[in-house]
Design an enzyme around this catalytic site. Structure first.
Site, PDB file in Angstrom:
ATOM      1  N   TYR A 137      -6.985   5.626   8.802  1.00  0.00           N
ATOM      2  CA  TYR A 137      -8.402   5.512   8.403  1.00  0.00           C
ATOM      3  C   TYR A 137      -9.180   6.673   9.001  1.00  0.00           C
ATOM      4  O   TYR A 137      -9.950   7.354   8.316  1.00  0.00           O
ATOM      5  CB  TYR A 137      -8.966   4.181   8.889  1.00  0.00           C
ATOM      6  CG  TYR A 137     -10.455   4.003   8.625  1.00  0.00           C
ATOM      7  CD1 TYR A 137     -10.925   3.753   7.336  1.00  0.00           C
ATOM      8  CD2 TYR A 137     -11.390   4.081   9.658  1.00  0.00           C
ATOM      9  CE1 TYR A 137     -12.288   3.587   7.091  1.00  0.00           C
ATOM     10  CE2 TYR A 137     -12.748   3.914   9.427  1.00  0.00           C
ATOM     11  CZ  TYR A 137     -13.193   3.663   8.138  1.00  0.00           C
ATOM     12  OH  TYR A 137     -14.552   3.502   7.897  1.00  0.00           O
ATOM     13  N   SER A 193     -17.998   7.977   8.941  1.00  0.00           N
ATOM     14  CA  SER A 193     -17.909   6.908   9.944  1.00  0.00           C
ATOM     15  C   SER A 193     -17.929   7.583  11.307  1.00  0.00           C
ATOM     16  O   SER A 193     -17.629   8.788  11.407  1.00  0.00           O
ATOM     17  CB  SER A 193     -16.588   6.151   9.754  1.00  0.00           C
ATOM     18  OG  SER A 193     -16.309   5.346  10.885  1.00  0.00           O
TER      19      SER A 193
END
Ligand SMILES: NC(=O)c1ccc[n+]([C@@H]2O[C@H](COP(=O)([O-])OP(=O)(O)OC[C@H]3O[C@@H](n4cnc5c(N)ncnc54)[C@H](OP(=O)(O)O)[C@@H]3O)[C@@H](O)[C@H]2O)c1
Length: 233
Positions: free
Chosen positions: A151, A138
């Site tokens: 995260y 990501s």
């Protein structure tokens, strides 16, 4: 060609599965929810009748389920070309305020899942001296941002694993690639009020991954970084 894609009943994983099937790649897909998986399986089967589609409910955070999935694959397919470690979970938060256990839960899905599945399927690639591994990182693997919390920690770790694998496998004919999407429409963004064009489409990520498969054996895309045209949110 044959590909395994995790977290492939929805979102980016489903877009990758569909693009691969449309290109004639046999696919093995998994996700936790059996009903969603069955529905997606039958949609793909009808659209791409000449492609072999295997699906199995698997929670990638559970090593015994990874073992079951990989053993089933090894008894079904004698070769494997592509592994896409896509399954991942996102919970916004801050390290200093988020609930206890949030980091552990996301590590199990976002890092241990790809780690265990990659290790389980590696014998295919080593034997063939050929293969592609894509890890769905990501932009949160590259930069810290407010509310990224655990995260972001897990996605930095997945990027680390990707770099380690790349170094280990570069002389073994195996191409390793980190995929770093920015905001992409998926279930994770349900209810967010933004114009459609502000986020990328899951199909954009799938198309970028496909480009790797068109390169000559002497080239590899190590990192694929994609952002919405207007930048990060
Ligand atoms: N969307 C974005 O903006 C964005 C940006 C950067 C990176 N990413 C990354 O891209 C990947 C896919 O995200 P997405 O937005 O497409 O997510 P999504 O729409 O929520 O879909 C996630 C998929 O993974 C499956 N899944 C979730 N937990 C799983 C588990 N423990 N074991 C097996 N399958 C599991 C889900 O099915 P079940 O719930 O049935 O298991 C579903 O098929 C993730 O790794 C995410 O971190 C997304």
């Amino acid at each position: 060609m044959k590909a395994v894609i995790t977290g492939a009943s929805k979102g980016i994983g489903a877009a990758i599965a569909e693009l691969f099937a449309s290109k004639g790649v046999d696919i093995a897909i998994c996700a936790r929810n059996e009903q969603d998986l069955k529905e997606f399986h039958s949609i793909l089967e009808k659209k791409y009748p000449n492609v072999e589609i295997i699906s199995m409910p698997v929670d990638v955070s559970d090593k015994s389920q990874i073992d079951k999935f990989s053993n089933m694959l090894k008894s079904t397919w004698s070769t494997l070309d592509i592994l896409v470690n896509n399954a991942g979970v996102y919970a916004p938060g801050e390290v200093h305020t988020e609930d206890e256990g949030v980091l552990e839960n996301m590590m199990e899905v976002n890092v241990y899942g790809p780690y265990n599945l990659t290790r389980a399927l590696m014998p295919y690639f080593l034997k063939q001296e050929h293969g592609y591994i894509f890890n769905m990182c990501s932009v949160a693997s590259l930069i810290a941002y407010p509310n990224g919390g655990s995260y972001s920690i897990t996605k930095f770790a997945l990027n680390g694993m990707t770099k380690v694998l790349r170094a280990e496998l570069k002389d073994k004919g195996i191409k390793v690639c980190g995929v770093f999407p920015g905001a992409t429409w998926s279930a994770s963004w349900a209810g967010v009020e933004l114009p459609q064009h502000r986020l990328m489409q899951a199909e954009d990520v799938a198309k970028a991954i496909w480009l790797q498969l068109e390169l000559s054996p002497s080239a590899v895309m190590e990192d694929i970084v994609l952002r919405p045209q207007l930048g990060d949110l």
